[in-house]
Design a protein around this motif. Structure first.
Motif, PDB file in Angstrom:
ATOM      1  N   ALA A 407       0.870  -1.449  -0.273  1.00  0.00           N
ATOM      2  CA  ALA A 407       0.001   0.817  -0.011  1.00  0.00           C
ATOM      3  C   ALA A 407       0.660   0.671  -0.027  1.00  0.00           C
ATOM      4  N   LEU A 408       1.902   0.800   1.081  1.00  0.00           N
ATOM      5  CA  LEU A 408       2.673   2.129   0.614  1.00  0.00           C
ATOM      6  C   LEU A 408       3.806   2.700  -0.166  1.00  0.00           C
ATOM      7  N   SER A 409       3.960   1.556  -0.829  1.00  0.00           N
ATOM      8  CA  SER A 409       4.607   1.904  -2.352  1.00  0.00           C
ATOM      9  C   SER A 409       3.889   2.562  -3.412  1.00  0.00           C
ATOM     10  N   THR A 410       3.117   1.524  -3.461  1.00  0.00           N
ATOM     11  CA  THR A 410       1.864   2.833  -4.681  1.00  0.00           C
ATOM     12  C   THR A 410       1.937   4.022  -4.081  1.00  0.00           C
ATOM     13  N   ALA A 411       1.066   3.928  -2.481  1.00  0.00           N
ATOM     14  CA  ALA A 411       1.547   5.397  -2.030  1.00  0.00           C
ATOM     15  C   ALA A 411       1.615   6.613  -2.319  1.00  0.00           C
ATOM     16  N   ASP A 412       3.529   6.503  -2.454  1.00  0.00           N
ATOM     17  CA  ASP A 412       4.644   6.626  -2.749  1.00  0.00           C
ATOM     18  C   ASP A 412       4.412   7.369  -3.663  1.00  0.00           C
ATOM     19  N   GLY A 413       4.365   6.776  -5.012  1.00  0.00           N
ATOM     20  CA  GLY A 413       4.298   7.183  -6.768  1.00  0.00           C
ATOM     21  C   GLY A 413       3.232   7.846  -7.114  1.00  0.00           C
ATOM     22  N   LEU A 414       1.842   7.735  -6.131  1.00  0.00           N
ATOM     23  CA  LEU A 414       1.209   8.499  -6.743  1.00  0.00           C
ATOM     24  C   LEU A 414       1.084  10.125  -5.762  1.00  0.00           C
ATOM     25  N   LEU A 415       1.609  10.096  -5.117  1.00  0.00           N
ATOM     26  CA  LEU A 415       1.629  11.064  -3.882  1.00  0.00           C
ATOM     27  C   LEU A 415       2.737  12.470  -5.111  1.00  0.00           C
ATOM     28  N   LEU A 416       3.808  11.516  -5.177  1.00  0.00           N
ATOM     29  CA  LEU A 416       4.895  12.284  -6.231  1.00  0.00           C
ATOM     30  C   LEU A 416       4.268  12.757  -7.331  1.00  0.00           C
ATOM     31  N   ALA A 417       3.408  11.445  -8.510  1.00  0.00           N
ATOM     32  CA  ALA A 417       3.028  11.410  -9.445  1.00  0.00           C
ATOM     33  C   ALA A 417       2.572  13.407  -9.495  1.00  0.00           C
ATOM     34  N   MET A 418       1.459  13.199  -8.496  1.00  0.00           N
ATOM     35  CA  MET A 418       0.617  14.299  -8.619  1.00  0.00           C
ATOM     36  C   MET A 418       1.135  15.987  -7.999  1.00  0.00           C
ATOM     37  N   SER A 419       2.230  15.647  -6.975  1.00  0.00           N
ATOM     38  CA  SER A 419       3.299  16.779  -6.366  1.00  0.00           C
ATOM     39  C   SER A 419       4.033  17.466  -7.841  1.00  0.00           C
ATOM     40  N   THR A 420       4.500  16.479  -8.051  1.00  0.00           N
ATOM     41  CA  THR A 420       6.355  16.745  -8.754  1.00  0.00           C
ATOM     42  C   THR A 420       4.948  17.880 -10.388  1.00  0.00           C
ATOM     43  N   ALA A 421       3.831  16.607 -10.891  1.00  0.00           N
ATOM     44  CA  ALA A 421       2.837  18.022 -11.898  1.00  0.00           C
ATOM     45  C   ALA A 421       2.634  19.214 -11.664  1.00  0.00           C
ATOM     46  N   VAL A 422       2.769  19.303 -10.259  1.00  0.00           N
ATOM     47  CA  VAL A 422       2.019  20.545  -9.650  1.00  0.00           C
ATOM     48  C   VAL A 422       3.022  21.677  -9.742  1.00  0.00           C
ATOM     49  N   SER A 423       4.274  20.973  -9.179  1.00  0.00           N
ATOM     50  CA  SER A 423       5.300  21.536  -9.546  1.00  0.00           C
ATOM     51  C   SER A 423       6.287  22.342 -10.361  1.00  0.00           C
ATOM     52  N   ARG A 424       6.580  21.057 -11.366  1.00  0.00           N
ATOM     53  CA  ARG A 424       7.009  21.024 -12.971  1.00  0.00           C
ATOM     54  C   ARG A 424       6.524  21.846 -14.063  1.00  0.00           C
ATOM     55  N   ASP A 425       5.029  20.942 -13.172  1.00  0.00           N
ATOM     56  CA  ASP A 425       4.261  21.546 -14.482  1.00  0.00           C
ATOM     57  C   ASP A 425       2.881  22.502 -14.658  1.00  0.00           C
ATOM     58  N   ILE A 426       2.941  23.126 -13.042  1.00  0.00           N
ATOM     59  CA  ILE A 426       2.554  24.595 -13.141  1.00  0.00           C
ATOM     60  C   ILE A 426       3.213  25.708 -12.507  1.00  0.00           C
ATOM     61  N   TYR A 427       4.085  25.271 -11.729  1.00  0.00           N
ATOM     62  CA  TYR A 427       4.360  26.419 -10.537  1.00  0.00           C
ATOM     63  C   TYR A 427       5.702  26.710 -11.239  1.00  0.00           C
ATOM     64  N   LYS A 428       6.376  25.792 -11.745  1.00  0.00           N
ATOM     65  CA  LYS A 428       7.567  26.010 -12.574  1.00  0.00           C
ATOM     66  C   LYS A 428       7.749  26.555 -14.056  1.00  0.00           C
ATOM     67  N   ARG A 429       6.616  26.392 -14.576  1.00  0.00           N
ATOM     68  CA  ARG A 429       6.039  26.489 -16.086  1.00  0.00           C
ATOM     69  C   ARG A 429       5.003  27.216 -16.425  1.00  0.00           C
ATOM     70  N   PHE A 430       4.693  27.828 -15.041  1.00  0.00           N
ATOM     71  CA  PHE A 430       3.523  28.997 -15.165  1.00  0.00           C
ATOM     72  C   PHE A 430       3.788  29.988 -14.194  1.00  0.00           C
ATOM     73  N   ILE A 431       3.928  29.361 -12.984  1.00  0.00           N
ATOM     74  CA  ILE A 431       3.883  30.812 -12.293  1.00  0.00           C
ATOM     75  C   ILE A 431       5.665  31.403 -11.978  1.00  0.00           C
ATOM     76  N   ASN A 432       6.157  30.857 -11.906  1.00  0.00           N
ATOM     77  CA  ASN A 432       7.340  30.995 -11.711  1.00  0.00           C
ATOM     78  C   ASN A 432       8.766  30.141 -12.578  1.00  0.00           C
ATOM     79  N   PRO A 433       8.738  30.712 -13.715  1.00  0.00           N
ATOM     80  CA  PRO A 433       9.537  30.507 -14.362  1.00  0.00           C
ATOM     81  C   PRO A 433      11.131  30.456 -14.034  1.00  0.00           C
ATOM     82  N   GLN A 434      11.407  31.742 -13.561  1.00  0.00           N
ATOM     83  CA  GLN A 434      13.265  31.916 -12.928  1.00  0.00           C
ATOM     84  C   GLN A 434      13.123  30.830 -11.373  1.00  0.00           C
ATOM     85  N   ALA A 435      12.409  29.931 -11.113  1.00  0.00           N
ATOM     86  CA  ALA A 435      12.233  29.142 -10.312  1.00  0.00           C
ATOM     87  C   ALA A 435      13.650  28.932  -9.647  1.00  0.00           C
TER      88      ALA A 435
END
Length: 580
Positions: A407-435
């Motif tokens: 259960a934890l191994s799958t939860a790890d992957g799911l949490l990180l897939a979502m959080s990196t999507a927000v970080s790289r694909d929203i925050y870094k891409r649109f909000i703060n490209p110079q981060a």
């Protein structure tokens, strides 16, 4: 010895010693507590030993993971609580009609090895939404839509995983499952927090060997008790024959092995069965937290090899699930047509009756328990087998350790897939490209906590609200429906059809989800009657093939109706397809 090996090894030794010392004091409960919590401590120490602040490590593990390690980590990421706890139970009670899970979830990996994995690695991107934007000719809208789909798919899957964590903790530690689910959230966050995909990949590598060892041990012991020598796998045919004979003698109909005799995921018949297997196969190829795995390896060849290793490692569990099911069904059949007091006083039944996972109801008051008067929850097949065969008490908490790892191994992957999507694909891409790199990693960590708490809250609802929990068992299947209906057709078209353009990418994903999501909610959640095709009810999982087809048709028509992309997009696709 490297600290990466030494520190977790020392922790594991300490946990075992503490468990041994605790047994004379607290007997089973305290020892089980130390083993289960101690397993989390071992994983945490391993994650801390390889901590990093690099964005490359957080997003793609520095593209440094060997194929064998990535294969085992992928298998652990893949074999969720549903696979570990519920797969054998579903087969035990549905028989032949549960095989779409086994067929779809294994053949999907074979297709992935040839059609997606090497190209994803060759793309040079970091996340699935980034790949989608590249396939859409650099159109940002496609990336945003892909992020939304990542969340729909991953949160659906995550809720089921955290529910499994709550069940394991509740059963073996005696704490409310609604509280235990947040313990699981803490464990998953701790591993991912240290260095993202790099830390959880190595943690999942270890978790795989834990979960598979704990899964296979009860089978071998139970098989020996039944005389299935030298190993239960070799005697599977005679075992199934014995189960069928017992069912026929008890007057059961349909028999366990009779095909297309029971509803599957709300649908009926052969068409529903075939469509469901295809959806689970295609969904395997589009799950975001699995696709990310192919970014982490050292080369395109390693990506292909890691799929092969993953298929081998997954096969060890999936071929064993049917053995579990047959052994459990044989054990249960021994209670048929026995006096009520004999059944109720059977030690393992007596132990599980208070949990509600076993129910005995002498409906006709004749004092004899018929097969229909003895019911079991799916999950008892795995977690209850040590009790069924009177194994030493230590086996049960070890099985819990394995289920927790799954259960934890799958939860790890799911949490990180979502959080990196927000970080790289929203925050870094649109909000703060110079981060800065430090700022980007910090943002990922914040999002991990936020998304983890959201997942924990959904798991809390699943465990506390009976109206919600009734369809949690299907949520893993629905995640595959959403992945198949959105990413799989677009990625495959993007790789093999040069004419796909930005409008086709967006139209395919949007139309696919608009066809899939309302049907799943209406039929699966709100109990609307399913659609009937050729006299067969189409369940929520099988419906995914309709939405897959809608995705592909919309993508092709929209692309043909609009202008082609420029040379940059064509060169990107050609570069992906060029052998190393």
């Amino acid at each position: 010895m490297s600290p990466v090996v030494r520190n977790p090894l020392i922790t594991a030794v300490v946990v075992v010693l503490l468990a041994a010392l605790a047994y004379p004091i607290g007997r089973e409960y305290l020892t089980s507590l130390i083993l289960i919590i101690g397993s989390i401590a071992v994983y945490l120490v391993l994650a801390l030993s390889i901590r990093s602040q690099s964005t490359g490590d957080f997003y793609v593990a520095g593209r440094s993971i060997p194929a064998l390690v990535n294969g085992a980590a992928t298998a652990a990421d893949w074999m969720s609580a549903a696979s570990f706890l519920s797969m054998a139970g579903i087969i035990a009670f549905l028989g032949f009609d549960a095989l779409p899970y086994v067929i779809g979830w294994t053949l999907g990996y074979t297709l992935m090895a040839f059609t997606i994995a090497p190209f994803v690695r060759k793309s040079g991107t970091y996340t699935v939404p980034e790949l989608i934007e590249k396939l859409a000719g650099g159109w940002p809208t496609a990336r945003v839509i892909a992020v939304i789909i990542v969340f729909i798919t991953s949160l659906t899957y995550l809720t089921a995983q955290l529910t499994g964590v709550g069940v394991v903790f509740s059963r073996f530690l005696g704490i409310p499952a609604t509280i235990a689910v947040f313990v699981g959230v803490f464990g998953a966050l701790a591993y991912a927090w240290t260095s993202g995909w790099r830390s959880i990949t190595w943690v999942q590598f270890v978790q795989y060997w834990v979960l598979i060892a704990m899964y296979l041990t009860p089978i071998v012991i139970a098989g020996a008790a039944l005389g299935l020598l030298p190993l239960p796998w070799v005697q599977y045919g005679p075992l199934v024959g014995e189960v069928e004979s017992r069912e026929a003698a008890a007057g059961l109909s349909p028999l366990w092995t009779e095909p297309f005799a029971r509803p599957f995921a709300g649908g009926t018949g052969q068409l529903n069965w075939i469509l469901a297997a295809l959806v689970l196969m295609l969904g395997t190829m589009g799950l975001p937290h699995i696709l990310v795995r192919f970014y982490t390896v050292t080369s395109v060849h390693a990506a292909r090899m890691s799929v092969g290793w993953a298929l081998l490692f997954i096969g060890l569990l999936y071929t064993s699930a049917s053995i579990y099911a047959a052994i459990a069904r044989r054990a249960i059949s021994e209670l048929w047509n026995k006096p009520l007091e004999v059944v109720q006083n059977t030690p393992w039944v007596q132990k599980w009756l208070p949990t509600g996972l076993v129910k005995v109801n002498d409906a006709n008051s004749d004092g004899i328990i018929q097969p229909a008067e003895l019911s079991f929850h799916n999950d008892i097949v795995v977690v209850g087998m040590p009790d069924m065969f009177g194994m030493i008490w230590l086996i049960a908490p070890l099985v819990a350790v394995g289920g927790l790892a799954a259960a934890l191994s799958t939860a790890d992957g799911l949490l990180l897939a979502m959080s990196t999507a927000v970080s790289r694909d929203i925050y870094k891409r649109f909000i703060n490209p110079q981060a800065s790199e430090e700022g980007e990693v910090g943002f990922v960590r914040v999002m991990l906590v936020v998304i983890g708490l959201i997942g924990g809250f959904l798991g809390y609802l699943a465990l506390s609200d009976p109206n919600f929990s009734r369809y949690v068992a299907l949520m893993v299947g629905w995640a595959f429906v959403f992945a198949a209906s959105s990413f799989t057709p677009i990625i495959m078209l993007g790789i093999f059809w040069r004419r796909l353009n930005r409008y086709g990418v967006v139209a395919g994903m949007v139309v696919g989800m608009l066809v899939a999501l309302p049907y799943v909610l209406a039929v699966g959640v709100f109990n609307a009657p399913p659609l009937v095709l050729f006299g067969q009810k189409i369940g929520t999982i099988a419906w995914g093939m309709i939405s897959v087809a809608a995705n592909a048709i919309a993508a092709v028509l929209a692309s043909l109706a609009t202008s082609a992309e420029g040379k940059e997009r064509e060169e990107f696709v050609l570069q992906m397809r060029m052998p190393d």
